[in-house]
Design a protein around this motif. Sequence first.
Motif, PDB file in Angstrom:
ATOM      1  N   PRO A   1       0.792  -1.233   0.000  1.00 19.70           N
ATOM      2  CA  PRO A   1       0.000   0.000   0.000  1.00 19.70           C
ATOM      3  C   PRO A   1       0.825   1.285   0.000  1.00 19.70           C
ATOM      4  CG  PRO A   1       0.094  -0.852   2.216  1.00 19.70           C
ATOM      5  CD  PRO A   1       0.811  -1.847   1.336  1.00 19.70           C
ATOM      6  N   ILE A   2       2.141   1.157  -0.020  1.00 12.89           N
ATOM      7  CA  ILE A   2       2.985   2.347   0.063  1.00 12.89           C
ATOM      8  C   ILE A   2       3.493   2.705  -1.335  1.00 12.89           C
ATOM      9  CG2 ILE A   2       5.088   3.339   1.052  1.00 12.89           C
ATOM     10  CD1 ILE A   2       4.627   1.458   3.469  1.00 12.89           C
ATOM     11  N   ILE A   3       2.970   3.821  -1.854  1.00 10.01           N
ATOM     12  CA  ILE A   3       3.359   4.269  -3.189  1.00 10.01           C
ATOM     13  C   ILE A   3       4.857   4.598  -3.177  1.00 10.01           C
ATOM     14  CG2 ILE A   3       2.992   6.005  -5.001  1.00 10.01           C
ATOM     15  CD1 ILE A   3       0.629   4.022  -4.484  1.00 10.01           C
ATOM     16  N   GLY A   4       5.562   4.005  -4.115  1.00 14.78           N
ATOM     17  CA  GLY A   4       7.002   4.191  -4.195  1.00 14.78           C
ATOM     18  C   GLY A   4       7.765   2.994  -3.671  1.00 14.78           C
ATOM     19  N   ALA A   5       7.154   2.205  -2.814  1.00 14.87           N
ATOM     20  CA  ALA A   5       7.811   1.008  -2.271  1.00 14.87           C
ATOM     21  C   ALA A   5       7.412  -0.213  -3.099  1.00 14.87           C
ATOM     22  CB  ALA A   5       7.457   0.817  -0.803  1.00 14.87           C
TER      23      ALA A   5
ATOM     24  N   ILE B   1      13.565   2.510  -9.030  1.00 14.61           N
ATOM     25  CA  ILE B   1      13.755   1.972 -10.386  1.00 14.61           C
ATOM     26  C   ILE B   1      13.402   3.027 -11.430  1.00 14.61           C
ATOM     27  CG2 ILE B   1      12.894   0.291 -12.060  1.00 14.61           C
ATOM     28  CD1 ILE B   1      12.615  -1.648  -9.599  1.00 14.61           C
ATOM     29  N   CYS B   2      12.261   3.664 -11.269  1.00 13.99           N
ATOM     30  CA  CYS B   2      11.848   4.700 -12.226  1.00 13.99           C
ATOM     31  C   CYS B   2      12.801   5.884 -12.201  1.00 13.99           C
ATOM     32  CB  CYS B   2      10.424   5.155 -11.921  1.00 13.99           C
ATOM     33  SG  CYS B   2       9.181   3.898 -12.254  1.00 13.99           S
ATOM     34  N   ALA B   3      13.229   6.286 -11.004  1.00  7.27           N
ATOM     35  CA  ALA B   3      14.143   7.425 -10.880  1.00  7.27           C
ATOM     36  C   ALA B   3      15.482   7.122 -11.535  1.00  7.27           C
ATOM     37  CB  ALA B   3      14.335   7.786  -9.409  1.00  7.27           C
ATOM     38  N   ARG B   4      16.021   5.927 -11.322  1.00  8.51           N
ATOM     39  CA  ARG B   4      17.305   5.563 -11.941  1.00  8.51           C
ATOM     40  C   ARG B   4      17.198   5.582 -13.462  1.00  8.51           C
ATOM     41  NH1 ARG B   4      21.069   2.000  -8.552  1.00  8.51           N
ATOM     42  NH2 ARG B   4      20.301   2.335  -6.436  1.00  8.51           N
ATOM     43  N   SER B   5      16.082   5.085 -13.972  1.00  7.77           N
ATOM     44  CA  SER B   5      15.889   5.084 -15.421  1.00  7.77           C
ATOM     45  C   SER B   5      15.923   6.510 -15.962  1.00  7.77           C
ATOM     46  CB  SER B   5      14.564   4.403 -15.774  1.00  7.77           C
ATOM     47  OG  SER B   5      14.392   4.353 -17.162  1.00  7.77           O
TER      48      SER B   5
ATOM     49  N   ASN C   1      19.480   7.940 -17.301  1.00  2.56           N
ATOM     50  CA  ASN C   1      19.177   7.763 -18.721  1.00  2.56           C
ATOM     51  C   ASN C   1      19.526   6.342 -19.192  1.00  2.56           C
ATOM     52  OD1 ASN C   1      18.133   8.589 -21.179  1.00  2.56           O
ATOM     53  ND2 ASN C   1      20.128   9.271 -21.931  1.00  2.56           N
ATOM     54  N   ILE C   2      19.047   5.358 -18.420  1.00  2.00           N
ATOM     55  CA  ILE C   2      19.241   3.953 -18.761  1.00  2.00           C
ATOM     56  C   ILE C   2      17.877   3.303 -18.973  1.00  2.00           C
ATOM     57  CG2 ILE C   2      21.473   3.723 -17.601  1.00  2.00           C
ATOM     58  CD1 ILE C   2      20.033   2.447 -15.219  1.00  2.00           C
ATOM     59  N   ASN C   3      17.864   2.156 -19.669  1.00  2.00           N
ATOM     60  CA  ASN C   3      16.574   1.515 -19.913  1.00  2.00           C
ATOM     61  C   ASN C   3      16.020   0.935 -18.622  1.00  2.00           C
ATOM     62  OD1 ASN C   3      17.337  -1.319 -19.616  1.00  2.00           O
ATOM     63  ND2 ASN C   3      18.326  -1.157 -21.611  1.00  2.00           N
ATOM     64  N   LEU C   4      14.741   0.667 -18.629  1.00  2.00           N
ATOM     65  CA  LEU C   4      14.041   0.227 -17.428  1.00  2.00           C
ATOM     66  C   LEU C   4      14.589  -1.095 -16.900  1.00  2.00           C
ATOM     67  CD1 LEU C   4      11.830   1.059 -15.470  1.00  2.00           C
ATOM     68  CD2 LEU C   4      10.181  -0.119 -16.941  1.00  2.00           C
ATOM     69  N   GLN C   5      14.951  -2.016 -17.793  1.00  2.00           N
ATOM     70  CA  GLN C   5      15.497  -3.309 -17.349  1.00  2.00           C
ATOM     71  C   GLN C   5      16.796  -3.111 -16.576  1.00  2.00           C
ATOM     72  OE1 GLN C   5      14.067  -6.666 -17.971  1.00  2.00           O
ATOM     73  NE2 GLN C   5      15.406  -6.833 -16.179  1.00  2.00           N
ATOM     74  N   ALA C   6      17.673  -2.261 -17.086  1.00  2.00           N
ATOM     75  CA  ALA C   6      18.951  -2.002 -16.410  1.00  2.00           C
ATOM     76  C   ALA C   6      18.712  -1.369 -15.040  1.00  2.00           C
ATOM     77  CB  ALA C   6      19.836  -1.107 -17.271  1.00  2.00           C
ATOM     78  N   ALA C   7      17.790  -0.426 -14.974  1.00  2.14           N
ATOM     79  CA  ALA C   7      17.476   0.222 -13.696  1.00  2.14           C
ATOM     80  C   ALA C   7      16.902  -0.781 -12.703  1.00  2.14           C
ATOM     81  CB  ALA C   7      16.492   1.368 -13.923  1.00  2.14           C
ATOM     82  N   ALA C   8      15.996  -1.639 -13.168  1.00  5.43           N
ATOM     83  CA  ALA C   8      15.401  -2.648 -12.291  1.00  5.43           C
ATOM     84  C   ALA C   8      16.461  -3.620 -11.781  1.00  5.43           C
ATOM     85  CB  ALA C   8      14.290  -3.398 -13.022  1.00  5.43           C
ATOM     86  N   ASP C   9      17.355  -4.042 -12.660  1.00  8.35           N
ATOM     87  CA  ASP C   9      18.408  -4.974 -12.245  1.00  8.35           C
ATOM     88  C   ASP C   9      19.349  -4.341 -11.224  1.00  8.35           C
ATOM     89  OD1 ASP C   9      17.366  -7.012 -13.810  1.00  8.35           O
ATOM     90  OD2 ASP C   9      18.767  -6.674 -15.471  1.00  8.35           O
ATOM     91  N   GLU C  10      19.661  -3.063 -11.383  1.00  4.52           N
ATOM     92  CA  GLU C  10      20.502  -2.381 -10.393  1.00  4.52           C
ATOM     93  C   GLU C  10      19.875  -2.441  -9.009  1.00  4.52           C
ATOM     94  OE1 GLU C  10      21.388   1.667 -11.423  1.00  4.52           O
ATOM     95  OE2 GLU C  10      22.737   1.101 -13.054  1.00  4.52           O
TER      96      GLU C  10
END
Length: 139
Positions: free
Chosen positions: A37-41, A70-74, A78-87
């Motif tokens: 229920p926590i937006i952002g988590a 994840i969204c902020a890192r992307s 300036n990296i793709n979403l998969q790379a940000a998620a993996d980080e």
Amino acid sequence: KYGTVGAVALDKAGNIVAGTSTGGMTNKRYGRVGDAPIIGAGTYAANAVCGISATGHGEYFIRAAVAHDICARSTYKNINLQAAADEVIQAKLVAMGGDGGIIGLNPTGEVIVSFNTTGMYRAGINSRGERFVRIYAEP
């Protein structure tokens, strides 16, 4: 009752939404609030960047603001979403001792997943109509 159900979707107007529902953690403390229920988590969406729904040990997802990070890192790196998620899932979360994963969607309709567990039930359909259903990591 039986686990997390997460969804991300993109409509024809370009709006991205994300939602997460959880069955909770086995033997959790009374009054515990998880990440769902926590937006952002456990859930986050921003039309220009991504939609993320997460599952795992919520305390770690809250501390790390996983979905938002994840969204902020992307965006900021300036990296793709998969790379940000993996980080975040494969490095940051693991370093903290957290287990779990995410399903995500970018503004072009590309579905991504990242998890640091043996498996994670997931399914999706991309903007080209290609479908997938998986449990374990792909070979």
